[in-house]
Enzyme design. Structure first.
Site, PDB file in Angstrom:
ATOM      1  N   ASP A  98      58.329 113.686  29.566  1.00  0.00           N
ATOM      2  CA  ASP A  98      59.726 114.615  30.359  1.00  0.00           C
ATOM      3  C   ASP A  98      60.940 113.733  30.269  1.00  0.00           C
ATOM      4  OD1 ASP A  98      61.917 115.812  31.217  1.00  0.00           O
ATOM      5  OD2 ASP A  98      61.200 115.726  33.381  1.00  0.00           O
ATOM      6  N   ASP A 329      66.819 116.846  26.382  1.00  0.00           N
ATOM      7  CA  ASP A 329      65.595 117.014  27.623  1.00  0.00           C
ATOM      8  C   ASP A 329      64.723 117.495  26.762  1.00  0.00           C
ATOM      9  OD1 ASP A 329      64.400 117.548  29.339  1.00  0.00           O
ATOM     10  OD2 ASP A 329      65.165 118.908  30.090  1.00  0.00           O
TER      11      ASP A 329
END
Length: 479
Positions: A98, A329
């Site tokens: 992430d 992201d």
């Protein structure tokens, strides 16, 4: 041996030992799609779109007393990486990768997860002892608690006042910390242990160890711009590995056969040729004072066919309150755009597609995506290009990155027919996006690109690649 000869031997050793391919750590990213969890394509898309929305809005609802780790997504939309922890014996840890968060955390034994029925757990709870605890005086402890000083943390850990005054609280452990998500939370302690990444050993690697969680049974490997992120800790040992990383997500379109192929995660620089800057379309990272761990960039507009829809000012820069910009992201599936801009892009898209294909409103309700269309015969879909600030060429998206086609129907009432949906989403009214990013570039739109995070030059780059071939090429070089 003479000094010139010794110098020559050392130089040859340096060249042989530090070739471009040996300066990287290559790790496989695995897509976590699960056919058993979703009874239909509608269910998969609805689950994924719902979690994308929750994650995006959680970025704006966070307050200063709850340090933010970004929200892991549901299965079918995340990429995982694995590493070994400790050595007697080593424990295999598998986490979501992430770029939207700056902490590495995972479940530790004993582990209790409330309301976790039906949610997959990527890794077994690790066995960690108090011998690996982190001191309340450490910068890492302050980073995990965000707003508290080391003196406050040592006081919470019951370190005596005279010890606090003399900075002699090293034997007192960092107190537990709490993190809240959009739909879950956990309490964790901070520990240090040896982490193995391929052939590299990271001693005293700092991570969060969760013993209790609410609706969050799995962990996250944070790659954001923070003290506790994996790249930041890697850079203390080896700056050339930690200051630059990239990944290339194998195009999947929710195809379970294709996602079995590994997507390369590359730590370090594997290509030092002068042509690299030409190959990649770069845009500068923007500083975000409220969310310093985000990789924010400026979006200037989106082209649909030959018509460019200019982005609002909120997407081009970040203000002093942390509002604006677009976050790149790896943990969000679908790109989120502010409502007015999203509607303008949809209007341009529908102007071209809607005159040929009928709108499928019931598919939009079932999937949470829009616009959707019935595709009869040859589908006519316009090109879509992202224009980043400072990048005049733009990044042309492959059609499968923004328009997903699948078969619908096939029950007693209807026969199977082809439908397609645009894969960008409405992030809501931009006036309500206070204290957070204006948009998010999701991993679905990043498929088939090598995305480079150059922390030294503070820029993000995009280059169209055959990711499976890139994996094969780099893996063969390493072996």
């Amino acid at each position: 041996m003479s000094s010139p000869m010794l110098l020559l031997l050392l130089l040859l050793c340096f060249i042989l030992c530090f070739s471009p391919s040996s300066q990287i750590i290559l790790l496989p990213l695995t897509h976590s799609i699960s056919n058993t969890q979703f009874n239909s394509t509608h269910h998969l898309l609805k689950s994924t779109s719902t979690r994308s929305i929750k994650r995006f809005h959680h970025q704006h609802n966070n307050n200063h007393h709850q340090p933010q780790v970004s929200l892991p997504l549901s299965p079918g939309s995340d990429y995982t990486l694995s590493f070994n922890l400790g050595s007697h014996p080593p424990q295999l840890i598998t986490l979501y990768m992430d770029t939207g968060s700056d902490l590495v955390w995972f479940p530790c034994s004993p582990f209790e997860c409330i309301l976790c029925e039906g949610k997959p757990q990527t890794t077994k709870p690790a066995n960690i002892t108090k011998a690996h605890s982190v001191s309340c005086q450490s910068p890492a402890c302050s980073a995990s608690h965000a707003t508290l000083s080391s003196s406050d943390l040592c006081a919470i850990s019951r370190c005596p006042l005279d010890f606090i005054e003399t900075s002699d609280c090293s034997s007192f452990s960092c107190p537990p910390f709490y993190y809240a998500y959009g739909d879950g939370s956990f309490v964790a302690n901070l520990y240090r242990h040896t982490l193995s990444l391929s052939s590299l050993l990271l001693h005293n690697f700092t991570f969060g160890c969760a013993h209790t969680a609410l609706a969050e049974p799995t962990g996250v490997a944070g790659f954001g711009r923070g003290l506790l992120s994996l790249p930041a800790q890697l850079s203390t040992l080896s700056p050339h590995l930690g200051n630059r990383f990239s990944y290339c997500l194998v195009s999947h379109s929710f195809d379970s056969d294709r996602v079995r192929q590994p997507s390369p995660l590359i730590l370090g620089r594997y290509d030092t040729t002068a042509g690299e800057d030409i190959e990649f379309a770069y845009t500068s990272m923007l500083s975000n004072p409220k969310h310093p761990y985000y990789y924010c960039v400026g979006l200037a507009g989106i082209s649909v066919g030959k018509k460019t829809v200019p982005a609002p000012e909120i997407l081009k820069r970040v203000d002093e309150k942390g509002n604006g910009g677009m976050v790149v992201d790896s943990g969000t599936t679908f790109t989120m755009l502010p409502e007015i801009f999203y509607n303008a892009v949809v209007a341009e898209f529908d102007k071209r597609v809607g005159r040929v294909h009928k709108r499928a409103s019931e598919i939009e309700t079932k999937t949470g995506l829009a616009p959707c269309y019935y595709l009869n015969g040859f589908s006519q879909i316009p090109t879509m290009t992202l224009h980043f600030v400072g990048n005049s060429s733009g990044v042309v998206l492959p059609r499968k990155n923004y328009f997903y086609e699948f078969l619908d129907g096939g029950d007693e009432k209807t026969r199977k027919g082809k439908v397609g949906c645009m894969m960008l989403m409405n992030g809501g009214d931009e006036t309500e996006l206070d204290g957070g990013p204006g948009a998010t570039l999701g991993n679905y739109q990043q498929q088939g690109f090598e995305v480079v995070y150059d922390l030294e030059k503070e820029r993000v780059g995009f280059a169209k690649k055959e990711c499976a071939l890139l994996w094969d090429s780099l893996n063969s070089e390493k072996n």
